[in-house]
Design a protein around this motif. Structure first.
Motif, short mmCIF file in Angstrom:
data_model
loop_
_atom_site.label_atom_id
_atom_site.label_comp_id
_atom_site.label_asym_id
_atom_site.label_seq_id
_atom_site.Cartn_x
_atom_site.Cartn_y
_atom_site.Cartn_z
N LEU A 1 141.01 48.42 60.90
CA LEU A 1 140.32 47.27 60.32
C LEU A 1 138.86 47.32 60.74
O LEU A 1 138.56 47.46 61.91
N LYS A 2 137.94 47.25 59.79
CA LYS A 2 136.51 47.27 60.08
C LYS A 2 135.86 45.98 59.59
O LYS A 2 136.34 45.35 58.66
N ALA A 3 134.76 45.66 60.21
CA ALA A 3 134.10 44.40 59.88
C ALA A 3 133.57 44.38 58.45
O ALA A 3 133.52 43.33 57.82
N GLN A 4 133.17 45.54 57.91
CA GLN A 4 132.56 45.56 56.59
C GLN A 4 133.59 45.70 55.48
O GLN A 4 133.23 45.68 54.31
N GLY A 5 134.84 45.85 55.81
CA GLY A 5 135.90 45.88 54.81
C GLY A 5 135.80 47.05 53.87
O GLY A 5 136.09 46.91 52.68
N ASP A 6 135.44 48.25 54.37
CA ASP A 6 135.27 49.39 53.47
C ASP A 6 136.21 50.54 53.81
O ASP A 6 135.98 51.66 53.40
N SER A 7 137.25 50.32 54.60
CA SER A 7 138.09 51.44 55.03
C SER A 7 139.31 51.62 54.16
O SER A 7 139.99 52.61 54.26
N GLY A 8 139.66 50.69 53.30
CA GLY A 8 140.81 50.87 52.45
C GLY A 8 141.39 49.55 52.00
O GLY A 8 140.93 48.47 52.39
N TYR A 9 142.44 49.65 51.18
CA TYR A 9 143.05 48.44 50.64
C TYR A 9 143.64 47.56 51.73
O TYR A 9 143.81 46.36 51.57
N TRP A 10 143.97 48.18 52.89
CA TRP A 10 144.58 47.44 53.99
C TRP A 10 143.57 46.67 54.82
O TRP A 10 143.95 45.90 55.68
N ASP A 11 142.27 46.89 54.57
CA ASP A 11 141.22 46.31 55.41
C ASP A 11 140.97 44.86 54.99
O ASP A 11 140.61 44.60 53.84
N HIS A 12 141.13 43.95 55.93
CA HIS A 12 140.87 42.54 55.67
C HIS A 12 139.60 42.06 56.36
O HIS A 12 139.35 40.85 56.43
N GLY A 13 138.81 43.00 56.88
CA GLY A 13 137.47 42.69 57.37
C GLY A 13 137.42 41.84 58.62
O GLY A 13 138.35 41.77 59.41
N GLN A 14 136.25 41.15 58.77
CA GLN A 14 135.99 40.37 59.97
C GLN A 14 137.01 39.27 60.24
O GLN A 14 137.38 39.04 61.40
N PRO A 15 137.55 38.57 59.23
CA PRO A 15 138.57 37.57 59.54
C PRO A 15 139.78 38.14 60.28
O PRO A 15 140.33 37.49 61.17
N ALA A 16 140.20 39.34 59.91
CA ALA A 16 141.34 39.95 60.58
C ALA A 16 140.99 40.32 62.02
O ALA A 16 141.83 40.21 62.92
N LYS B 1 142.01 36.44 68.68
CA LYS B 1 142.58 35.13 68.97
C LYS B 1 144.02 35.26 69.45
O LYS B 1 144.45 34.54 70.37
N LEU B 2 144.78 36.15 68.84
CA LEU B 2 146.21 36.26 69.15
C LEU B 2 146.52 37.23 70.28
O LEU B 2 147.59 37.16 70.88
N HIS B 3 145.61 38.16 70.55
CA HIS B 3 145.88 39.17 71.59
C HIS B 3 145.96 38.51 72.96
O HIS B 3 145.15 37.67 73.32
N LYS B 4 146.96 38.92 73.75
CA LYS B 4 147.14 38.45 75.12
C LYS B 4 146.90 39.61 76.08
O LYS B 4 147.58 40.63 76.02
N CYS B 5 145.90 39.45 76.95
CA CYS B 5 145.57 40.53 77.89
C CYS B 5 146.74 40.75 78.86
O CYS B 5 147.31 39.80 79.39
N ASN B 6 147.08 42.02 79.07
CA ASN B 6 148.14 42.37 80.00
C ASN B 6 147.55 43.05 81.24
O ASN B 6 146.34 43.06 81.43
#
Length: 587
Positions: free
Chosen positions: A531-546, A552-557
């Protein structure tokens, strides 16, 4: 007390300077001297009496009580002699033991001999490597291995034996054991030749009853590797059990996995032997007239095994990818024309949904099927023709190919960060790109059939991606660490390391890139989504929101905290930089 000048004995009551026995000896001839010497002699006066039965004669015993005094004197002399003997023996022993060196300087002492013998024995043990192995096989079409009724065997090699030669001998040894087991008969010679080709056998070190580690041929067995260097690498990489690693004689415990190949039907033998006149085909193992046919079952039904894989050969040119230390991605195109073999008929098994006869699997937009390049099995990836055009296939494959290499770039920097922070408990991981490339045919591809006809072509587009073929089945437990829209929150140590790696990618790219949908086999990554911020890597890329959602969801281990990733924070604003930032390794 007078001492005799002849025999030097002391006689308390002797009056002369010579005792009676010595006087007789001087006067006697040689014949009488021996008889005189045997005659008893009084210890008091020195006189000789033929029939004397005691130490003293009668006169010495009764004469003025001198006998008692004489016996006392004799006892004192005896005690003095015994005392001097004891002292001399002790001094002589100490003198002998305290010698500064042996009398023969060239003769080694006992400790030197023992040390040299022990050293020779140790060298003899270290000069060989014992290989203990058991055999399991995968029945054709099965993903679970079955144990064979073949006991564990041992083969001993010298440390100087080439690893490739040793493992080839192991395959031959296993073939002999297999052939001599009556319950395992039934396969043709051609199938056995394929199954026991040592390149196709999977060799795994045994850590315990449930854990094995596969020995990669290119990493451990490639020339000029010897059995000594192989043992050293396996021990260094912790691929050996504790028992093998600490053995006095180097030992490797292996489990050999055999794959039962597809065998030809009786009616198809001639068809397998024939070659197509229109295209050049190569087979995994050439069938010949001496090929032993399988017997039909008593009911007359055919066996469920399918023909040996057939391959179609294509001419192509390769394109590889490199990533610089500053994260610049560059495609490298070769002008050399090479050959690649693609399995035939794989499309006929797509609908069944299971790997079979060269068909390996599929995703949402791609098919994966078997091929061979440089005499090695490989996986070939192409987009589905119903979803993509030729141009979209090229764009999609090149994008994914670059993504693979960029993922490995960030994995390398992840381990660099661990090294800087002194973290040494991370598991070994790598992306599946060691021999990957993009291939493009140099010849025209056959036209697709009409809408109503089945597509039986080996390649549906002229461009394809080639990846190393990963092992499957019980050897490799496939693990999904994260989804395309789900952040990884893995509880185990390996999963925590993968989650920390995903966090590191975001930090190292200045929050321009994150990786999701990570799956793995053993310690090798096999699928990924970037996932890239500019949303240019492929159909799977959802850009900066992703990316924001990931943070937000990642929990540091524990690994995130050990690498100080938990104290990193994204910038207040994002740049307009297109693509990954060049912030990789510092020079």
């Amino acid at each position: 007390m007078v001492q005799c000048i002849g025999c030097s004995l002391m006689f308390p009551r002797m009056d002369e300077s010579t005792c009676a026995k010595c006087s007789k000896l001087e006067a006697a001839n040689a014949a009488d001297q021996e008889q005189i010497l045997q005659q008893p002699q009084c210890e008091g006066c020195g006189c000789v009496y033929p029939f004397l039965r005691s130490p003293l004669c009668g006169g010495c015993k009764n004469g003025n009580n001198d006998g008692k005094q004489m016996f006392t004197l004799i006892d004192g002399i005896a005690q003095s002699i015994l005392h001097r003997q004891t002292v001399h023996t002790r001094e002589a022993s100490q003198h002998r033991l305290n010698q500064p060196q042996s009398q023969n300087s060239s003769m080694p002492n006992a400790s030197d001999v023992k040390r040299r013998v022990s050293l020779l024995k140790a060298n003899a043990r270290a000069a060989k490597v014992d290989v203990d192995f058991t055999i399991q096989q995968y029945p054709y079409g099965s993903s679970k291995p079955s144990k064979l009724t073949i006991p564990s065997s041992r083969v001993t090699f010298t440390t100087m034996d080439l690893a490739t030669s040793a493992f080839e001998q192991l395959a031959l040894k296993a073939r002999g054991l297999y052939d001599n087991t009556p319950t395992l008969s039934g396969l043709s010679d051609t199938a056995l030749d394929v199954m026991f080709d040592w390149h196709r056998v999977k060799y795994c070190t045994v850590l315990n009853n449930t854990t094995v580690n596969m020995i990669e041929e290119q990493r451990y067995l490639a020339a000029p590797a010897t059995m000594e260097t192989l043992y050293g690498k396996l021990k260094q990489d912790r691929m050996l059990s504790d028992k093998d690693a600490s053995a006095k004689t180097p030992r490797i415990t292996l489990r050999m996995f055999l794959y039962v190949p597809e065998e030809p039907e009786d009616d198809d033998v001639q068809e397998v032997v024939q070659r197509s006149q229109r295209v050049s085909t190569r087979k995994l193992t050439a069938a010949s007239s001496r090929c032993q046919k399988r017997k039909r079952s008593p009911t007359g039904e055919r066996s469920t095994t399918a023909p040996i894989l057939e391959y179609e050969t294509f001419k192509m040119k390769r394109a590889t990818c490199t990533v610089s230390k500053t994260a610049d991605i560059e495609m490298n195109y070769s002008e050399e024309e090479e050959e690649i073999m693609v399995v035939k008929g794989w499309q006929a098994h797509v609908k069944a949904g299971k790997p079979y006869q060269g068909y390996l699997g599929q995703g949402l937009t791609k098919f994966i099927f078997r091929g061979r390049y440089n005499n090695e099995d490989c996986a070939i990836v192409q987009c589905k023709s119903v979803r993509s055009t030729e141009a979209e296939n090229i764009e999609d494959l090149q994008g994914e190919f670059k993504t693979l290499h960029l993922s490995q770039y960030f994995l390398d920097s992840f381990y660099e960060r661990a090294k800087d922070y002194g973290v040494d408990d991370l598991p070994r991981m790598k992306w599946n790109i060691s021999t990957a490339f993009i291939g493009k045919l140099t010849e025209k591809l056959a036209d697709a059939p009409g809408k109503d006809g089945p597509d039986s072509r080996s390649l549906v587009f002229s461009v394809f991606m080639v990846l190393p073929l990963l092992p499957s089945g019980a050897l490799c437990k496939e693990i999904k660490f994260s989804g395309s829209a789900e952040v990884g929150l893995n509880p185990d140590s390996l999963g925590c390391a993968v989650d920390a790696y995903a966090h590191h990618v975001a930090v190292d790219s200045m929050y321009e890139v994150v990786i999701s949908d990570i799956q793995g086999e053993f310690t090798m990554m096999c699928r990924e989504v970037v996932l890239k911020a500019q949303g240019d890597s492929g159909y799977w890329d959802h850009g900066q929101p992703a990316i924001t959602e990931f943070l937000k969801l990642h929990k540091c281990n524990k690994h995130c905290k050990a690498l100080s990733l938990d104290i990193e924070h994204p910038p207040l604003s994002h740049t307009n930089h297109k693509g990954p930032l060049c912030i990789g390794f510092e020079d």
